[in-house]
Write a protein that holds these residues in place. Structure first.
Motif, PDB file in Angstrom:
ATOM      1  N   MET A  49     -20.670  19.489  32.788  1.00 50.56           N
ATOM      2  CA  MET A  49     -20.627  18.356  31.735  1.00 50.56           C
ATOM      3  C   MET A  49     -22.013  18.333  30.717  1.00 50.56           C
ATOM      4  N   GLU A  50     -23.102  18.458  31.376  1.00 53.70           N
ATOM      5  CA  GLU A  50     -24.038  18.600  30.222  1.00 53.70           C
ATOM      6  C   GLU A  50     -24.121  19.830  29.693  1.00 53.70           C
ATOM      7  N   ILE A  51     -23.777  20.834  30.179  1.00 53.84           N
ATOM      8  CA  ILE A  51     -23.725  22.029  29.194  1.00 53.84           C
ATOM      9  C   ILE A  51     -22.547  22.119  28.213  1.00 53.84           C
ATOM     10  N   LYS A  52     -21.659  21.606  28.170  1.00 53.26           N
ATOM     11  CA  LYS A  52     -20.496  21.337  27.363  1.00 53.26           C
ATOM     12  C   LYS A  52     -20.997  20.571  26.026  1.00 53.26           C
ATOM     13  N   LYS A  53     -21.904  19.570  26.665  1.00 54.23           N
ATOM     14  CA  LYS A  53     -22.510  18.500  25.415  1.00 54.23           C
ATOM     15  C   LYS A  53     -23.438  19.340  24.643  1.00 54.23           C
ATOM     16  N   VAL A  54     -24.113  20.248  24.988  1.00 52.47           N
ATOM     17  CA  VAL A  54     -25.245  20.963  24.290  1.00 52.47           C
ATOM     18  C   VAL A  54     -24.367  21.852  23.389  1.00 52.47           C
ATOM     19  N   GLU A  55     -23.669  22.677  23.821  1.00 52.06           N
ATOM     20  CA  GLU A  55     -22.657  23.626  23.290  1.00 52.06           C
ATOM     21  C   GLU A  55     -22.027  22.965  22.160  1.00 52.06           C
ATOM     22  N   SER A  56     -21.250  21.727  22.341  1.00 52.25           N
ATOM     23  CA  SER A  56     -21.014  20.965  21.168  1.00 52.25           C
ATOM     24  C   SER A  56     -21.613  20.506  20.009  1.00 52.25           C
ATOM     25  N   HIS A  57     -22.843  20.419  20.515  1.00 56.10           N
ATOM     26  CA  HIS A  57     -24.034  19.803  19.518  1.00 56.10           C
ATOM     27  C   HIS A  57     -24.385  21.267  18.535  1.00 56.10           C
ATOM     28  N   SER A  58     -24.400  22.208  19.378  1.00 57.19           N
ATOM     29  CA  SER A  58     -25.125  23.354  18.771  1.00 57.19           C
ATOM     30  C   SER A  58     -24.047  23.972  17.805  1.00 57.19           C
ATOM     31  N   THR A  59     -22.710  23.700  17.892  1.00 55.56           N
ATOM     32  CA  THR A  59     -21.585  24.263  16.867  1.00 55.56           C
ATOM     33  C   THR A  59     -21.525  23.410  15.752  1.00 55.56           C
ATOM     34  N   THR A  60     -21.870  22.380  15.589  1.00 57.27           N
ATOM     35  CA  THR A  60     -21.967  21.393  14.497  1.00 57.27           C
ATOM     36  C   THR A  60     -22.382  22.139  13.176  1.00 57.27           C
ATOM     37  N   THR A  61     -21.581  21.820  12.290  1.00 55.26           N
ATOM     38  CA  THR A  61     -21.936  22.626  11.019  1.00 55.26           C
ATOM     39  C   THR A  61     -22.970  21.957  10.299  1.00 55.26           C
ATOM     40  N   LEU A  62     -23.912  22.993   9.743  1.00 53.80           N
ATOM     41  CA  LEU A  62     -25.157  22.490   9.127  1.00 53.80           C
ATOM     42  C   LEU A  62     -24.971  21.609   7.815  1.00 53.80           C
ATOM     43  N   TRP A  63     -23.877  21.756   7.326  1.00 51.16           N
ATOM     44  CA  TRP A  63     -23.608  21.126   5.901  1.00 51.16           C
ATOM     45  C   TRP A  63     -22.583  19.946   5.984  1.00 51.16           C
ATOM     46  N   SER A  64     -23.299  19.093   6.819  1.00 51.56           N
ATOM     47  CA  SER A  64     -22.819  17.649   7.148  1.00 51.56           C
ATOM     48  C   SER A  64     -22.819  16.744   5.955  1.00 51.56           C
ATOM     49  N   ARG A  65     -22.451  15.732   5.724  1.00 54.11           N
ATOM     50  CA  ARG A  65     -22.354  14.775   4.721  1.00 54.11           C
ATOM     51  C   ARG A  65     -23.915  14.270   4.835  1.00 54.11           C
ATOM     52  N   SER A  66     -24.443  13.892   6.003  1.00 52.96           N
ATOM     53  CA  SER A  66     -25.730  13.579   6.075  1.00 52.96           C
ATOM     54  C   SER A  66     -26.783  14.436   5.674  1.00 52.96           C
ATOM     55  N   PHE A  67     -26.641  15.826   5.915  1.00 54.40           N
ATOM     56  CA  PHE A  67     -27.470  16.806   5.454  1.00 54.40           C
ATOM     57  C   PHE A  67     -27.743  16.990   3.995  1.00 54.40           C
ATOM     58  N   LEU A  68     -26.317  16.764   3.503  1.00 55.31           N
ATOM     59  CA  LEU A  68     -26.315  16.990   1.850  1.00 55.31           C
ATOM     60  C   LEU A  68     -26.872  16.080   1.144  1.00 55.31           C
ATOM     61  N   LEU A  69     -26.667  14.623   1.887  1.00 54.38           N
ATOM     62  CA  LEU A  69     -27.286  13.237   1.409  1.00 54.38           C
ATOM     63  C   LEU A  69     -28.719  13.553   1.259  1.00 54.38           C
ATOM     64  N   LEU A  70     -29.286  14.028   2.559  1.00 57.62           N
ATOM     65  CA  LEU A  70     -30.520  14.328   2.801  1.00 57.62           C
ATOM     66  C   LEU A  70     -31.332  15.243   1.656  1.00 57.62           C
ATOM     67  N   LEU A  71     -30.647  16.476   1.365  1.00 61.47           N
ATOM     68  CA  LEU A  71     -31.159  17.404   0.439  1.00 61.47           C
ATOM     69  C   LEU A  71     -31.287  16.802  -0.916  1.00 61.47           C
ATOM     70  N   PHE A  72     -30.093  16.471  -1.408  1.00 63.15           N
ATOM     71  CA  PHE A  72     -30.249  15.661  -2.610  1.00 63.15           C
ATOM     72  C   PHE A  72     -30.972  14.523  -2.855  1.00 63.15           C
ATOM     73  N   GLY A  73     -31.146  13.617  -1.978  1.00 68.52           N
ATOM     74  CA  GLY A  73     -32.062  12.508  -1.945  1.00 68.52           C
ATOM     75  C   GLY A  73     -33.469  12.886  -1.918  1.00 68.52           C
ATOM     76  N   ASN A  74     -33.821  13.902  -0.956  1.00 68.57           N
ATOM     77  CA  ASN A  74     -35.270  14.256  -0.781  1.00 68.57           C
ATOM     78  C   ASN A  74     -35.415  14.954  -2.392  1.00 68.57           C
ATOM     79  N   PHE A  75     -34.705  15.853  -2.988  1.00 73.75           N
ATOM     80  CA  PHE A  75     -34.833  16.485  -4.219  1.00 73.75           C
ATOM     81  C   PHE A  75     -35.390  15.544  -5.285  1.00 73.75           C
TER      82      PHE A  75
END
Length: 408
Positions: free
Chosen positions: A1-27
């Motif tokens: 179960m622990e391994i599956k959670k880690v794998e799930s996290h690692s395959t998350t897309t980089l370009w999430s809504r939060s990441f885009l908001l962070l990039l533009f807000g930081n800019f």
């Protein structure tokens, strides 16, 4: 179960809504605050200040930001990201507005120092949020794009500030700056902080603040290397215009066009190479390119030579700098990422300040071309320290393998 959670996290897309908001807000936030860097000296001169007083607004905000960064990182790890972020941005906006009614250079410098507290808090917490929402397997790529938002914000800020100062007055610049920071604040408030909660340090009551809590030991090596290469960039930012006058190169500002262009080009592959192969595959060629670029700059006598030097240095900087920050984060425990970012960014501020002062002293006794050649010593020191670390690490791994074979 622990391994599956880690794998799930690692395959998350980089370009999430939060990441885009962070990039533009930081800019927008970086653009809003840093457009005051080239314009404040002109304003100080306009109200009767001398050359020394004109240089102080940049110095005092850097000093206060440097003081508060590590404290902010530790506080963000303990009390959460969002409260610190809101407080920091409110300080930025409040002191931006205070300049409208400030009279006298002394009062302005005090206000500028206080604003640096908000700047240290905001920039440190934003970097920590980035390390929260980017998965470990995409850390190099994510940190690279985050660094790109800072570099672009800085570049646009310089151009926007100077052009606005030519056409309008300082009050208009303050208004634009406040709007940009406010817009960035609204964007960053939309970032989901759920991923940060698991990194929070358990709250505990203790007498006083431990010195060890104010910096992250595991981030000291990348931070020290960042300090060394930032000295050279601090010298470029501070003296490139004077170098142009010395060598007779017109439109010397084109150097930063080439610098930013190569950082943009390097981002797609440098971050991915870091994630797949490790930091050595990016940092080693990066520092070699920076040395070559700085040497070329010192011998530049034409615009073409200047551009060529910016391409080499920019490509190396775009590879090495974000990789150092990603490495600092990767080395730190999850509950100490705020302190790690504070440690790293403090070394950046310190490097820029030392570069401006130490290299400036060298230039007064030689010239700017010789100054840039001498500054290569700091990059050579970087290469020696980093090379020593890689050799020791490799020897340590060999010993572990030998011990494992003996036990087998």
């Amino acid at each position: 179960m622990e391994i599956k959670k880690v794998e799930s996290h690692s395959t998350t897309t980089l370009w999430s809504r939060s990441f885009l908001l962070l990039l533009f807000g930081n800019f927008f936030i970086y653009q809003g605050i840093l457009m005051l860097i080239p314009t404040f000296p002109l304003y100080i001169k306009q109200i009767g200040g001398n050359d020394l007083e004109a240089s102080l607004p940049f110095a005092v905000i850097s000093i206060s930001a440097l003081i508060v960064r590590s404290i902010s990182g530790t506080a963000a790890d303990t009390f959460g990201r969002k409260p610190l972020l809101i407080i920091g941005m409110c300080i930025l906006i409040a002191f931006n507005c205070s300049y409208f009614v400030a009279s006298g250079i002394g009062i302005i410098l005090v206000l500028r120092f206080c604003q640096g507290i908000g700047w240290g808090m905001t920039s440190t917490v934003l970097a920590t949020i980035m390390s929260d929402i980017v998965s470990p397997k995409q850390r190099g790529e994510g940190t690279g794009y985050f660094a790109l938002s800072i570099i672009l914000g800085t570049s646009f800020a310089t151009v926007l500030g100077i052009e606005a100062m030519k056409r309008y007055n300082f009050e208009v610049i303050l208004l634009i700056s406040t709007i940009l920071v406010g817009g960035g604040m609204l964007l960053t408030l939309g970032i989901s902080m759920e991923s940060a909660k698991k990194h929070l340090k358990p709250k505990r009551v203790k007498k006083g603040i431990l010195w060890s809590d104010l910096f992250e030991k595991s981030a000291l090596l990348p931070a020290s290397l960042c300090f060394l290469h930032s000295i050279t960039f601090g010298g470029i930012m501070s003296f490139i215009m004077l170098f142009g006058q010395e060598t007779g190169i017109e439109n010397v500002g084109i150097y930063f066009v080439g610098h930013v262009l190569m950082i943009l080009i390097s981002r797609p592959f440098a971050g991915k190479l870091f994630d797949r192969k490790g930091h050595a595959f990016v940092i080693v060629p990066g520092i070699a390119l920076m040395i070559a670029g700085l040497l070329m700059l010192s011998y530049s006598t034409t615009t073409y030579m200047l551009i060529a030097s910016s391409l080499f240095y920019g490509l190396g900087y775009g590879a090495a700098h974000p990789s150092l920050q990603a490495w600092a984060i990767a080395r730190s425990p999850g509950e100490r990422k705020g302190a790690a970012n504070g440690t790293f960014l403090s070394s950046l501020d310190l490097g820029y300040s030392v570069g401006a002062v130490v290299l400036g002293l060298i230039a007064t006794h030689t010239n700017y071309a010789v100054m840039y050649r001498i500054s290569i010593i700091f990059l050579v020191a970087f290469a020696v320290i980093y090379g020593y670390h890689l050799i020791r690490n490799k020897q340590g791994n060999l010993k572990k393998n030998e011990n494992s074979e003996k036990l087998a």
